[in-house]
Design a protein around this motif. Sequence first.
Motif, PDB file in Angstrom:
ATOM      1  N   THR B  65      -8.011  10.813  -3.285  1.00 27.76           N
ATOM      2  CA  THR B  65      -6.576  11.128  -3.214  1.00 27.76           C
ATOM      3  C   THR B  65      -5.699   9.885  -3.130  1.00 27.76           C
ATOM      4  N   ALA B  66      -6.292   8.750  -2.841  1.00 27.28           N
ATOM      5  CA  ALA B  66      -5.507   7.513  -2.741  1.00 27.28           C
ATOM      6  C   ALA B  66      -4.980   7.078  -4.105  1.00 27.28           C
ATOM      7  N   GLU B  67      -5.433   7.781  -5.144  1.00 24.80           N
ATOM      8  CA  GLU B  67      -4.977   7.476  -6.491  1.00 24.80           C
ATOM      9  C   GLU B  67      -3.444   7.535  -6.597  1.00 24.80           C
ATOM     10  N   VAL B  68      -2.852   8.466  -5.846  1.00 22.16           N
ATOM     11  CA  VAL B  68      -1.392   8.631  -5.878  1.00 22.16           C
ATOM     12  C   VAL B  68      -0.699   7.312  -5.525  1.00 22.16           C
ATOM     13  N   THR B  69      -1.213   6.681  -4.490  1.00 23.32           N
ATOM     14  CA  THR B  69      -0.623   5.420  -4.049  1.00 23.32           C
ATOM     15  C   THR B  69      -0.781   4.342  -5.121  1.00 23.32           C
ATOM     16  N   LEU B  70      -1.942   4.327  -5.752  1.00 22.20           N
ATOM     17  CA  LEU B  70      -2.174   3.333  -6.795  1.00 22.20           C
ATOM     18  C   LEU B  70      -1.255   3.563  -7.987  1.00 22.20           C
ATOM     19  N   ARG B  71      -0.987   4.824  -8.277  1.00 29.23           N
ATOM     20  CA  ARG B  71      -0.051   5.126  -9.359  1.00 29.23           C
ATOM     21  C   ARG B  71       1.332   4.569  -9.062  1.00 29.23           C
ATOM     22  N   LYS B  72       1.685   4.656  -7.787  1.00 28.00           N
ATOM     23  CA  LYS B  72       3.004   4.152  -7.411  1.00 28.00           C
ATOM     24  C   LYS B  72       3.085   2.634  -7.667  1.00 28.00           C
ATOM     25  N   THR B  73       1.963   1.945  -7.421  1.00 25.72           N
ATOM     26  CA  THR B  73       1.991   0.490  -7.649  1.00 25.72           C
ATOM     27  C   THR B  73       2.166   0.186  -9.137  1.00 25.72           C
ATOM     28  N   GLN B  74       1.632   1.081  -9.964  1.00 27.55           N
ATOM     29  CA  GLN B  74       1.785   0.878 -11.410  1.00 27.55           C
ATOM     30  C   GLN B  74       3.232   1.116 -11.824  1.00 27.55           C
ATOM     31  N   ALA B  75       3.847   2.104 -11.186  1.00 28.03           N
ATOM     32  CA  ALA B  75       5.250   2.379 -11.502  1.00 28.03           C
ATOM     33  C   ALA B  75       6.123   1.190 -11.120  1.00 28.03           C
ATOM     34  N   LEU B  76       5.667   0.434 -10.151  1.00 27.99           N
ATOM     35  CA  LEU B  76       6.461  -0.715  -9.712  1.00 27.99           C
ATOM     36  C   LEU B  76       6.184  -1.962 -10.557  1.00 27.99           C
ATOM     37  N   GLY B  77       5.101  -1.929 -11.325  1.00 28.39           N
ATOM     38  CA  GLY B  77       4.882  -3.044 -12.236  1.00 28.39           C
ATOM     39  C   GLY B  77       3.532  -3.737 -12.130  1.00 28.39           C
ATOM     40  N   ALA B  78       2.611  -3.191 -11.321  1.00 26.97           N
ATOM     41  CA  ALA B  78       1.266  -3.790 -11.251  1.00 26.97           C
ATOM     42  C   ALA B  78       0.576  -3.603 -12.606  1.00 26.97           C
ATOM     43  N   ASP B  79      -0.222  -4.601 -12.997  1.00 25.74           N
ATOM     44  CA  ASP B  79      -0.839  -4.543 -14.316  1.00 25.74           C
ATOM     45  C   ASP B  79      -2.115  -3.705 -14.325  1.00 25.74           C
ATOM     46  N   GLU B  80      -2.778  -3.647 -13.202  1.00 27.95           N
ATOM     47  CA  GLU B  80      -4.067  -2.968 -13.164  1.00 27.95           C
ATOM     48  C   GLU B  80      -4.225  -2.378 -11.767  1.00 27.95           C
ATOM     49  N   ALA B  81      -4.859  -1.212 -11.686  1.00 24.62           N
ATOM     50  CA  ALA B  81      -5.075  -0.624 -10.365  1.00 24.62           C
ATOM     51  C   ALA B  81      -6.508  -0.118 -10.291  1.00 24.62           C
ATOM     52  N   ILE B  82      -7.183  -0.443  -9.198  1.00 25.03           N
ATOM     53  CA  ILE B  82      -8.590  -0.042  -9.059  1.00 25.03           C
ATOM     54  C   ILE B  82      -8.767   0.659  -7.729  1.00 25.03           C
ATOM     55  N   LEU B  83      -9.339   1.836  -7.813  1.00 28.70           N
ATOM     56  CA  LEU B  83      -9.630   2.583  -6.597  1.00 28.70           C
ATOM     57  C   LEU B  83     -11.095   2.365  -6.235  1.00 28.70           C
ATOM     58  N   LEU B  84     -11.342   1.877  -5.017  1.00 25.87           N
ATOM     59  CA  LEU B  84     -12.709   1.652  -4.552  1.00 25.87           C
ATOM     60  C   LEU B  84     -13.083   2.868  -3.718  1.00 25.87           C
ATOM     61  N   SER B  85     -13.875   3.724  -4.298  1.00 22.65           N
ATOM     62  CA  SER B  85     -14.122   4.985  -3.607  1.00 22.65           C
ATOM     63  C   SER B  85     -15.576   5.407  -3.753  1.00 22.65           C
ATOM     64  N   ASP B  86     -16.191   5.652  -2.616  1.00 21.94           N
ATOM     65  CA  ASP B  86     -17.588   6.081  -2.620  1.00 21.94           C
ATOM     66  C   ASP B  86     -17.871   6.641  -1.237  1.00 21.94           C
ATOM     67  N   ARG B  87     -18.701   7.683  -1.175  1.00 23.50           N
ATOM     68  CA  ARG B  87     -19.022   8.217   0.146  1.00 23.50           C
ATOM     69  C   ARG B  87     -19.613   7.132   1.049  1.00 23.50           C
ATOM     70  N   ALA B  88     -20.331   6.203   0.415  1.00 24.44           N
ATOM     71  CA  ALA B  88     -20.966   5.139   1.195  1.00 24.44           C
ATOM     72  C   ALA B  88     -19.954   4.218   1.878  1.00 24.44           C
ATOM     73  N   PHE B  89     -18.690   4.232   1.361  1.00 27.25           N
ATOM     74  CA  PHE B  89     -17.669   3.364   1.976  1.00 27.25           C
ATOM     75  C   PHE B  89     -17.036   4.021   3.200  1.00 27.25           C
ATOM     76  N   GLY B  90     -17.264   5.336   3.360  1.00 28.07           N
ATOM     77  CA  GLY B  90     -16.550   6.113   4.379  1.00 28.07           C
ATOM     78  C   GLY B  90     -16.875   5.686   5.800  1.00 28.07           C
ATOM     79  N   GLY B  91     -15.949   5.907   6.705  1.00 26.86           N
ATOM     80  CA  GLY B  91     -16.153   5.634   8.123  1.00 26.86           C
ATOM     81  C   GLY B  91     -16.152   4.160   8.462  1.00 26.86           C
ATOM     82  N   ALA B  92     -15.610   3.337   7.540  1.00 23.50           N
ATOM     83  CA  ALA B  92     -15.678   1.890   7.742  1.00 23.50           C
ATOM     84  C   ALA B  92     -14.677   1.397   8.774  1.00 23.50           C
ATOM     85  N   ASP B  93     -15.082   0.418   9.550  1.00 23.62           N
ATOM     86  CA  ASP B  93     -14.124  -0.287  10.411  1.00 23.62           C
ATOM     87  C   ASP B  93     -13.591  -1.485   9.614  1.00 23.62           C
TER      88      ASP B  93
END
Lengths: 656, 270
Positions: B65-93
């Motif tokens: 769902t964090a994709e929404v935020t990344l889309r906003k960065t593109q609307a502002l002018g970012a050239d590339e957006a990458i979502l780092l998403s994996d169950r293995a990343f969950g619960g991270a400090d």
Amino acid sequence: MTSDVIAFIVVFAAAILFFSWSCYRRFGLVLKGRPDNRFDAVHKRFWNMLFYAFGQRRVVSKPFGINHFVLFWAFMVLLIANAEFLLNGLAPDVISYSRLPDGAYFTLACIFDIVSVLALLSVILAVIRRLTFPPPHTEARSRDAFIILGMVGFLMIAFFGMHASEIARGTERAADYMFISNFGASIIPSGASVGSLETAANVFWWIHAVVLLSFLNYLPYSKHMHVLASIPNCFFKSLEKIKTQSREEFARENTFGVGQVEQFPWKGLFDSYACTECGRCSDVCPATFTGKPLEPRLLIHDIKVNLLKNGPGDGGEVLPLIGGDGEGSVSEEVLWECTTCGACMEVCPVFIEHVPRIVDMRRNLVEMKAKFPEELLTLFENMEQRSNPWGIAPAERTKWAADINVQPFEAGKTEYLFYIGCAGAFDARNRHTTLSVVKILDAGGVSWGTLGRDELCCGESLRRLGNEYVFDNMARENIKMFEEKGIKKIITQCPHCYSTLKNDYKQYGADLEVVHHTEFINSLIKEGKLKLNASGDLGNVVFHDSCYLGRYNLIYDAPRQVVAAATGKAPTEMERNRDKAFCCGAGGGRMWMEEHEGTLINVARVEEALEKKAETICVCCPYCMTMFDDGLKDKDAAEEVRVLDLAEIVAKALSE
Amino acid sequence: MLVVACVKQVPDTTQVKVDPVTGTLIREGVPFIMNPYDTHALEESLRLKDKYGFRVAVISMGPPTAEVTLRKTQALGADEAILLSDRAFGGADTLATSMVLAEAVRKLAEKEELAIIMCGRQTIDGDTAQVGPGIASRLGCSQLTLVDRIEEVDVKNKQVKVRRKLEGRHEIVVAPLPAMIAVLREINNPRYPTVPMRLMAEDADIALWDNKEMNIDEQTIGLKGSATQVRKIFSPERTKGQILGDETDKPEDVARSLIDKMKEKDLLSL
């Protein structure tokens, strides 16, 4: 064929050709504008034209309008006389109204004679006015104005000179009916020879012809293009009162708002031709009144100048529409100063649409360039993220009802949704109004409920500020919620919510019966559902019309009747009231911006109320409430004068 | 050269309430927003793009769902957006999070010369301010925190000059590139997206990198790689103050009594 006739045919043909070419070029530019259907309901349009153009309905609302009325109708009548004059010049032996039977000819001659002197007198009056007590704007005394008045004056003098000479010569058989010309003939020295009288008549004839054709050709190149454009402009006038802005389609290939003149709808361009810079719009504009650079008259003038500069090219912009500071460009600050109060459109005799043009240009700044006063950034983010102008957590929407029991709206069980609005829910002062409305609804036995925390902002300020994209999303979201919850009838306490839900959402197909609390309370009183104890406790109650209730939605009488019922006395009127009421300064998203130039609009309005010895100022709008409260503090009058919402006045009068 | 802006999607914490019974955060119905500090990091990155022609890539670790935020960065002018998403990343400090983000930066830097990693000072949900420095440590690059102005990026000599805001003073620091810069909110006023950019961002490609793509040792990421263990979440007991006077008092009187109170408590000794 005499040499005179041949000469005239040449002059006439040249003049008509040049005039046609001028019109083709100037009016052709209008077609560069975006499509806008103004050819529907031709019937109704025709009547509008008769009523407002030929009837001069709005023109005569000011004293000098009567002068214009006389001149206008003199023109209309003399149009016939001059058509005959020109045709007679082309074919003297064939066309002449002197060939009519005596009765008809004498009547016409008499009418033309009288009408001509009326035209001359009104021209003289107009010149005297401009020289001695001109309207406030400098353009009223421009060269343009005197040239055209001079031409009309000359035309009339030539008319009388020509006829007087002929009467003196004894060749005018209607002489007895041409009182003014006859008088002219009487002052010609009796010794004048027939030959010199003939020469005089001929010279006057040529002066008349040349001035007439010059006048015609001067029109398209002056502000008097008005003469050609204003009658059709009344035909093309918006059939409904203008109370909203048009929608935009958010497709990728589109541009948004208006950044170049030809992006206006064609009617917006035609408007600028219809304007004769009478300045009535500027006289009533709150921004102009308080010394700000925005003058609606100049804005329309700049659109025209810009069109004439950029229009003939092939799309390249020679002169920027927005951002330049000279003639023909509108500065950004001017665009942000408008309160969208609509006073300009209410007075314009030819129905120029100023506010939609301002919003068009604001849209361009916001949507294409993301350029706007910095105060608005916070507003825009707050609206988008938290659906209220202050950015307060939506959970606090129900705080106003902390001490009372409020039912949620339930389709089938509840009749009305009471749409609280952001100010009514979050603003400490306006929460009192909300509670008063609740008290009244309960006293009147109304079935009502709220959306509680689910209520969202209607997006009004965003729309007026040109942030149509976010407004569009908010409107859809609200309408979806209303549909899902089965909401059909809505009571609002804020005229901005009211007008938005009622007029703007209609463009989205929302089928809602929206009522403002002023109307609703008035009907409760009329139905005998509220028991009011009118008392004089509030002293002298001065009433302030909210723009979005009055001018936008024609609610003038209901609040006045309610004040009368609740206080036992009709409210005191301010100098500018009803359709001429002066804005509090908060409309058009100005609520969320600072006033950097000139004096404060709200203070000007408070001063007007204080002139009427107000003890209570009655408002019907949360924005007006804030503006008056602040204005009274500025005038150090907050101790002696209170501001109350109409609902608060009624709640006080409710018998326990 | 490349600027990598790190952003996080966070719950709008002003709208988060703590469940009085369980002591946990009630997240239902709370909208997600871009971490406010990160909006300034993104803006600063975009300003470097405008000024030096750098390319801006935005990375965010989070749920799909964090994709929404990344889309906003593109609307502002970012050239590339990458979502780092994996169950293995969950619960991270913060430790495990900076592991993933650092790895993503490393991968991006393989293809393009890295100039700056831009982070917000902290997030409004965790408030640790550790992730930015964590990334810098893992990558072994310069670490510039509390930055309230970027004076200059010297591309030729590969160094950056920034102003850091310390207590009661500023410090001008020059550091070699690549550098991690953690910005304060006062560094800039973020821009507002234009409509054409928003519409473009609506169907822009957002790359998704999972751990197959990233290939990080699972013992170092997610819950397993986290050194922090949450025992309990609770709202701190608030010792309620006392309201003096009421709203009908004149402002001058309120101010005067406040000053008297402060004097009484010796809070005004200068």
